[in-house]
Scaffold this motif. Structure first.
Motif, PDB file in Angstrom:
ATOM      1  N   GLY A   1       0.812  -1.230   0.000  1.00  0.00           N
ATOM      2  CA  GLY A   1       0.000   0.000   0.000  1.00  0.00           C
ATOM      3  C   GLY A   1       0.838   1.269   0.000  1.00  0.00           C
TER       4      GLY A   1
ATOM      5  N   HIS B   1      -3.999   8.833   5.400  1.00  0.00           N
ATOM      6  CA  HIS B   1      -3.608   8.513   4.027  1.00  0.00           C
ATOM      7  C   HIS B   1      -4.770   8.388   3.046  1.00  0.00           C
ATOM      8  CE1 HIS B   1       0.762   8.014   3.982  1.00  0.00           C
ATOM      9  NE2 HIS B   1       0.628   7.758   5.275  1.00  0.00           N
TER      10      HIS B   1
ATOM     11  N   THR C   1      -8.135   5.611   2.787  1.00  0.00           N
ATOM     12  CA  THR C   1      -9.300   4.824   3.208  1.00  0.00           C
ATOM     13  C   THR C   1      -9.410   4.723   4.729  1.00  0.00           C
ATOM     14  OG1 THR C   1      -7.950   2.862   2.798  1.00  0.00           O
ATOM     15  CG2 THR C   1      -9.576   3.461   1.115  1.00  0.00           C
TER      16      THR C   1
ATOM     17  N   VAL D   1      -2.650  13.876   3.436  1.00  0.00           N
ATOM     18  CA  VAL D   1      -1.849  13.914   2.206  1.00  0.00           C
ATOM     19  C   VAL D   1      -2.458  14.791   1.113  1.00  0.00           C
ATOM     20  CG1 VAL D   1      -0.733  11.680   2.653  1.00  0.00           C
ATOM     21  CG2 VAL D   1      -2.852  11.753   1.297  1.00  0.00           C
TER      22      VAL D   1
ATOM     23  N   ARG E   1      -7.800  -3.249  -6.308  1.00  0.00           N
ATOM     24  CA  ARG E   1      -8.986  -3.305  -5.446  1.00  0.00           C
ATOM     25  C   ARG E   1     -10.117  -2.563  -6.148  1.00  0.00           C
ATOM     26  NH1 ARG E   1      -7.971  -0.848  -0.231  1.00  0.00           N
ATOM     27  NH2 ARG E   1      -6.341   0.255  -1.313  1.00  0.00           N
TER      28      ARG E   1
ATOM     29  N   VAL F   1     -11.906  -0.136  -5.490  1.00  0.00           N
ATOM     30  CA  VAL F   1     -11.831   1.320  -5.412  1.00  0.00           C
ATOM     31  C   VAL F   1     -10.980   1.912  -6.558  1.00  0.00           C
ATOM     32  CG1 VAL F   1      -9.797   1.506  -3.905  1.00  0.00           C
ATOM     33  CG2 VAL F   1     -11.681   3.104  -3.618  1.00  0.00           C
ATOM     34  N   LYS F   2     -10.114   1.106  -7.154  1.00  0.00           N
ATOM     35  CA  LYS F   2      -9.242   1.582  -8.244  1.00  0.00           C
ATOM     36  C   LYS F   2      -9.930   1.540  -9.606  1.00  0.00           C
ATOM     37  CE  LYS F   2      -5.752   2.141  -5.450  1.00  0.00           C
ATOM     38  NZ  LYS F   2      -5.231   3.452  -5.110  1.00  0.00           N
TER      39      LYS F   2
ATOM     40  N   GLY G   1      -2.967   9.581  -4.794  1.00  0.00           N
ATOM     41  CA  GLY G   1      -2.627   8.951  -6.072  1.00  0.00           C
ATOM     42  C   GLY G   1      -1.127   8.923  -6.290  1.00  0.00           C
ATOM     43  N   LEU G   2      -0.419   8.276  -5.353  1.00  0.00           N
ATOM     44  CA  LEU G   2       1.049   8.240  -5.414  1.00  0.00           C
ATOM     45  C   LEU G   2       1.561   7.634  -6.727  1.00  0.00           C
ATOM     46  CD1 LEU G   2       3.628   8.802  -3.777  1.00  0.00           C
ATOM     47  CD2 LEU G   2       3.425   6.510  -2.809  1.00  0.00           C
TER      48      LEU G   2
HETATM   49  O1  GMT Z   1      -6.418   3.604   1.064  1.00  0.00           O
HETATM   50  C1  GMT Z   1      -5.783   2.817   0.386  1.00  0.00           C
HETATM   51  O2  GMT Z   1      -6.090   2.372  -0.703  1.00  0.00           O
HETATM   52  C2  GMT Z   1      -4.508   2.384   0.929  1.00  0.00           C
HETATM   53  C3  GMT Z   1      -3.713   3.579   1.189  1.00  0.00           C
HETATM   54  C4  GMT Z   1      -2.498   2.982   1.678  1.00  0.00           C
HETATM   55  O3  GMT Z   1      -2.355   2.977   2.867  1.00  0.00           O
HETATM   56  O4  GMT Z   1      -1.765   2.424   0.903  1.00  0.00           O
HETATM   57  O5  GMT Z   1      -3.606   4.393   0.011  1.00  0.00           O
HETATM   58  C5  GMT Z   1      -3.908   5.743   0.237  1.00  0.00           C
HETATM   59  O6  GMT Z   1      -2.684   6.310   0.584  1.00  0.00           O
HETATM   60  C6  GMT Z   1      -1.773   6.561  -0.484  1.00  0.00           C
HETATM   61  C7  GMT Z   1      -0.502   7.142   0.112  1.00  0.00           C
HETATM   62  O7  GMT Z   1      -0.762   8.309   0.812  1.00  0.00           O
HETATM   63  C8  GMT Z   1      -2.432   7.509  -1.478  1.00  0.00           C
HETATM   64  O8  GMT Z   1      -1.539   7.800  -2.541  1.00  0.00           O
HETATM   65  C9  GMT Z   1      -3.681   6.841  -2.034  1.00  0.00           C
HETATM   66  O9  GMT Z   1      -4.349   7.774  -2.867  1.00  0.00           O
HETATM   67  C10 GMT Z   1      -4.610   6.447  -0.908  1.00  0.00           C
HETATM   68  N1  GMT Z   1      -5.670   5.577  -1.465  1.00  0.00           N
HETATM   69  C11 GMT Z   1      -6.949   5.973  -1.481  1.00  0.00           C
HETATM   70  O10 GMT Z   1      -7.335   7.034  -1.055  1.00  0.00           O
HETATM   71  C12 GMT Z   1      -7.903   5.004  -2.093  1.00  0.00           C
END
Ligand code: GMT
Length: 372
Positions: free
Chosen positions: A12, A119, A121, A149, A206, A208-209, A283-284
């Motif tokens: 993640g 971050h 979710t 973020v 997942r 959500v993507k 959206g890293l």
């Molecule tokens: O929420 C997730 O999908 C997992 C999360 C993570 O912990 O890996 O991703 C989130 O954090 C990333 C790093 O800050 C962001 O780049 C992603 O956009 C974010 N994912 C979502 O918001 C769906």
């Protein structure tokens, strides 16, 4: 500073950001203690300032579920006592901020400061579950410092959890010296013919993507031009994406590469990055692409509009608007002059706004502020 970092160690984005931040801080001479149930995947290579403390989770016939939260709290207590931590930085609020709070209570001191980085979710999905919400709100409020973020995520946290606390926006970052386009003709040739464009997507597949949308967008693009789609990553939606690729008759033009650690060489071969997510706080993966001169086509959700500059580094469309995203892709890929401008602007935006050297400095200043 002596800093503890607790994070998820898996693929993640939060674990990636935590690890890259820790490595950058260690390079500046800070002592960094990672605390997790497994070694974060990005913690490659030796550094005299990086230490890893594994959380052991005891099992017992009475326990139907692993008790990670108290085990993590106990490990934070131990590391704080023996390593004299000044601060614990919790990445992804659940359960890291909660365990940090518990540890601080056990230690009976206000000297251990807690910084929590939200971050995605953890705020937009998981934390809203009634079984987590009160604990989430409490853990965020009890943190000495909270960062998000993106501005989107800060606003969501304030409204969804009725939190009045100051939340600092510190965006994700990238090492733009490492993420830089490098010519890889042999890899490009293994993915596509010289006259074909390469569209790429990287995620954990997942729901959500919305990876099925990626395949559908590509199928539309493929009707108009010769192209290949490279899909990097794995997860629950991979099988359905494979089926959709077969149903839409583009199977031969889609490469499912599975999980890959080395992304720069793949991004360096790509012409366009697709990220049509349902929800995305930052959206890293899109930033990684931009740093490699790859323009991005994204949905308009969450923090994506803070990253992708519409009409300059890529295009943004409504969630699920496959036709529009495909139209943008075809227009951009067919316009050589505009494409060159977008590719250069993508790299420039990554360097100017999201470079590691700048953002890591923002974190250090924030730590100093919290430590008073
Ligand atoms: O929420 C997730 O999908 C997992 C999360 C993570 O912990 O890996 O991703 C989130 O954090 C990333 C790093 O800050 C962001 O780049 C992603 O956009 C974010 N994912 C979502 O918001 C769906």
């Amino acid at each position: 500073m002596n800093i503890g970092i607790s994070c998820y160690p898996t693929y993640g984005g939060s674990g990636v950001v935590a690890s890259e931040l820790g490595k950058a801080l260690a390079e500046k001479g800070h002592r960094i203690h990672f605390i997790s149930y497994a070694m974060p995947i990005r913690l490659d290579g030796y550094s005299e300032n990086i230490f890893y403390h594994e959380v052991e989770i005891a099992s017992y016939p009475l326990f139907d579920f692993p008790l990670y939260t108290p085990a993590l709290a106990s490990k934070i207590v131990e590391v704080t006592k023996f390593e004299k931590l000044d601060l614990i930085h919790a990445h992804y609020a659940i359960p890291h901020a909660t365990s940090a709070f518990l540890a601080r209570e056990i230690l009976g001191t206000k000297d251990l400061k807690i910084v929590t980085t939200l971050h995605g979710t953890d705020i937009t999905l998981v934390g809203l579950e009634p079984s987590f919400l009160p604990v989430m709100k409490f853990s965020i409020e009890q943190s000495d410092g909270v960062t998000a973020v993106s501005a989107f995520l800060r606003e969501k946290t304030k409204t969804n959890y009725s939190i009045n606390k100051d939340i600092r926006v510190i965006p994700n970052f990238i090492d733009t010296e490492k993420y830089i386009r490098t010519r890889k003709p042999e890899i490009r040739r293994s993915l596509a013919a010289d006259d074909e464009k390469i569209l790429i997507h990287v995620s954990n597949f997942r729901p959500v993507k919305r990876v099925p949308d990626v395949v559908r967008i590509f199928a539309e693009v493929r009707k108009k031009m010769r192209a290949k789609l490279v899909l990097v990553g794995d997860g629950p939606d991979r099988s359905s994406c494979e089926q959709i690729a077969r149903d839409l008759g583009v199977w031969d033009d889609v490469r499912f590469l599975g999980k890959q650690l080395e992304l720069v060489c793949l991004l360096s071969c790509a012409d366009l990055f697709l990220i049509p997510s349902q929800s995305e706080s930052f959206g890293l993966s899109a930033l990684e692409a931009m740093a490699c001169n790859v323009p991005v086509i994204s949905s308009s959700v969450g923090g994506l509009p803070e990253l992708v500059s519409h009409g300059e580094t890529g295009y943004i469309a409504e969630i699920g608007d496959i036709d529009r995203m495909a139209k943008y892709a075809v227009e951009l890929l067919n316009n050589r002059q505009r494409y060159a401008l977008f590719a250069a602007a993508s790299r420039a935006r990554a360097v100017e706004i999201f470079d590691a050297r700048k953002i890591v400095g923002d974190y250090i200043r924030y730590y100093e502020e919290v430590l008073g």
